[in-house]
Design a protein around this motif. Structure first.
Motif, PDB file in Angstrom:
ATOM      1  N   LEU A   1       7.544  19.632  -9.200  1.00 41.35           N
ATOM      2  CA  LEU A   1       6.741  19.801 -10.416  1.00 41.35           C
ATOM      3  C   LEU A   1       6.751  18.522 -11.237  1.00 41.35           C
ATOM      4  O   LEU A   1       7.768  17.827 -11.317  1.00 41.35           O
TER       5      LEU A   1
ATOM      6  N   GLU B   1       1.405  16.108 -15.373  1.00 40.41           N
ATOM      7  CA  GLU B   1       0.376  15.098 -15.089  1.00 40.41           C
ATOM      8  C   GLU B   1      -0.079  14.424 -16.376  1.00 40.41           C
ATOM      9  O   GLU B   1      -0.305  13.224 -16.417  1.00 40.41           O
TER      10      GLU B   1
ATOM     11  N   LYS C   1      -0.854  19.537 -18.544  1.00 38.62           N
ATOM     12  CA  LYS C   1      -1.151  19.966 -17.180  1.00 38.62           C
ATOM     13  C   LYS C   1       0.078  19.724 -16.317  1.00 38.62           C
ATOM     14  O   LYS C   1       0.573  18.601 -16.229  1.00 38.62           O
ATOM     15  N   VAL C   2       0.560  20.816 -15.701  1.00 34.11           N
ATOM     16  CA  VAL C   2       1.694  20.759 -14.792  1.00 34.11           C
ATOM     17  C   VAL C   2       1.144  20.858 -13.374  1.00 34.11           C
ATOM     18  O   VAL C   2       0.309  21.721 -13.085  1.00 34.11           O
ATOM     19  N   VAL C   3       1.596  19.978 -12.497  1.00 38.48           N
ATOM     20  CA  VAL C   3       1.160  20.000 -11.102  1.00 38.48           C
ATOM     21  C   VAL C   3       2.381  20.058 -10.188  1.00 38.48           C
ATOM     22  O   VAL C   3       3.491  19.728 -10.589  1.00 38.48           O
TER      23      VAL C   3
ATOM     24  N   ARG D   1      -1.180  25.104  -7.404  1.00 37.37           N
ATOM     25  CA  ARG D   1      -0.960  23.663  -7.581  1.00 37.37           C
ATOM     26  C   ARG D   1      -1.085  23.159  -9.013  1.00 37.37           C
ATOM     27  O   ARG D   1      -0.639  22.055  -9.296  1.00 37.37           O
ATOM     28  N   GLU D   2      -1.697  23.939  -9.905  1.00 36.63           N
ATOM     29  CA  GLU D   2      -1.919  23.453 -11.277  1.00 36.63           C
ATOM     30  C   GLU D   2      -1.708  24.559 -12.297  1.00 36.63           C
ATOM     31  O   GLU D   2      -2.102  25.701 -12.072  1.00 36.63           O
ATOM     32  N   VAL D   3      -1.127  24.177 -13.432  1.00 34.73           N
ATOM     33  CA  VAL D   3      -1.004  25.075 -14.584  1.00 34.73           C
ATOM     34  C   VAL D   3      -1.411  24.274 -15.813  1.00 34.73           C
ATOM     35  O   VAL D   3      -0.846  23.212 -16.083  1.00 34.73           O
ATOM     36  N   LEU D   4      -2.392  24.791 -16.550  1.00 36.28           N
ATOM     37  CA  LEU D   4      -2.822  24.166 -17.797  1.00 36.28           C
ATOM     38  C   LEU D   4      -2.309  25.039 -18.934  1.00 36.28           C
ATOM     39  O   LEU D   4      -2.542  26.248 -18.951  1.00 36.28           O
TER      40      LEU D   4
ATOM     41  N   TYR E   1      -0.037  15.194 -21.040  1.00 34.07           N
ATOM     42  CA  TYR E   1       0.137  16.090 -22.181  1.00 34.07           C
ATOM     43  C   TYR E   1      -0.384  15.418 -23.438  1.00 34.07           C
ATOM     44  O   TYR E   1      -0.368  14.202 -23.558  1.00 34.07           O
TER      45      TYR E   1
ATOM     46  N   ILE F   1      -3.928  29.152 -14.602  1.00 37.02           N
ATOM     47  CA  ILE F   1      -3.332  28.797 -13.318  1.00 37.02           C
ATOM     48  C   ILE F   1      -4.455  28.590 -12.312  1.00 37.02           C
ATOM     49  O   ILE F   1      -5.307  29.459 -12.133  1.00 37.02           O
ATOM     50  N   THR F   2      -4.451  27.434 -11.658  1.00 38.89           N
ATOM     51  CA  THR F   2      -5.435  27.146 -10.626  1.00 38.89           C
ATOM     52  C   THR F   2      -4.700  27.116  -9.293  1.00 38.89           C
ATOM     53  O   THR F   2      -3.976  26.158  -9.003  1.00 38.89           O
TER      54      THR F   2
END
Length: 93
Positions: free
Chosen positions: A70, A73, A81-83, A36-39, A75, A32-33
């Motif tokens: 959501l 971005e 990557k989910v943004v 805003r972002e989940v890888l 796959y 988790i960044t």
């Protein structure tokens, strides 16, 4: 009983040899960044996808990312990557 013993032997090997647990067990890695972002690495498939939540099947559980606006971005077979604005992440067996 035999399955539990095999699992215990594998677990002991992984710990003794200090092997990467994600590779040996097939576990997913979630990075988790900020908000805003989940890888997500090592997932099996996308189960549901809306702007409010994305439900993903991993080897051992279902993982749901909740938030607003959501989107996926990108796959590949290995990661995605989910943004958007991430509110929470939930696991269910």
């Amino acid at each position: 009983m035999k399955h539990n013993k095999l699992k215990s032997v594998k677990q002991n090997m992984v710990e003794t040899l200090e092997l990467p647990k994600d590779l040996m067990y097939g576990d997913s890695i979630v990075t988790i960044t900020g908000r805003r972002e989940v890888l997500i690495e090592n997932y099996k498939g996308i189960l549901e996808y809306t702007g409010e939540y994305i439900k993903i099947q991993t080897k051992n559980a279902k993982l749901t990312v909740y938030g607003k606006k959501l989107s996926i971005e990108y796959y590949t077979n290995e990661d995605m990557k989910v943004v958007g604005f991430v509110k929470s992440i939930e696991y269910e067996a």
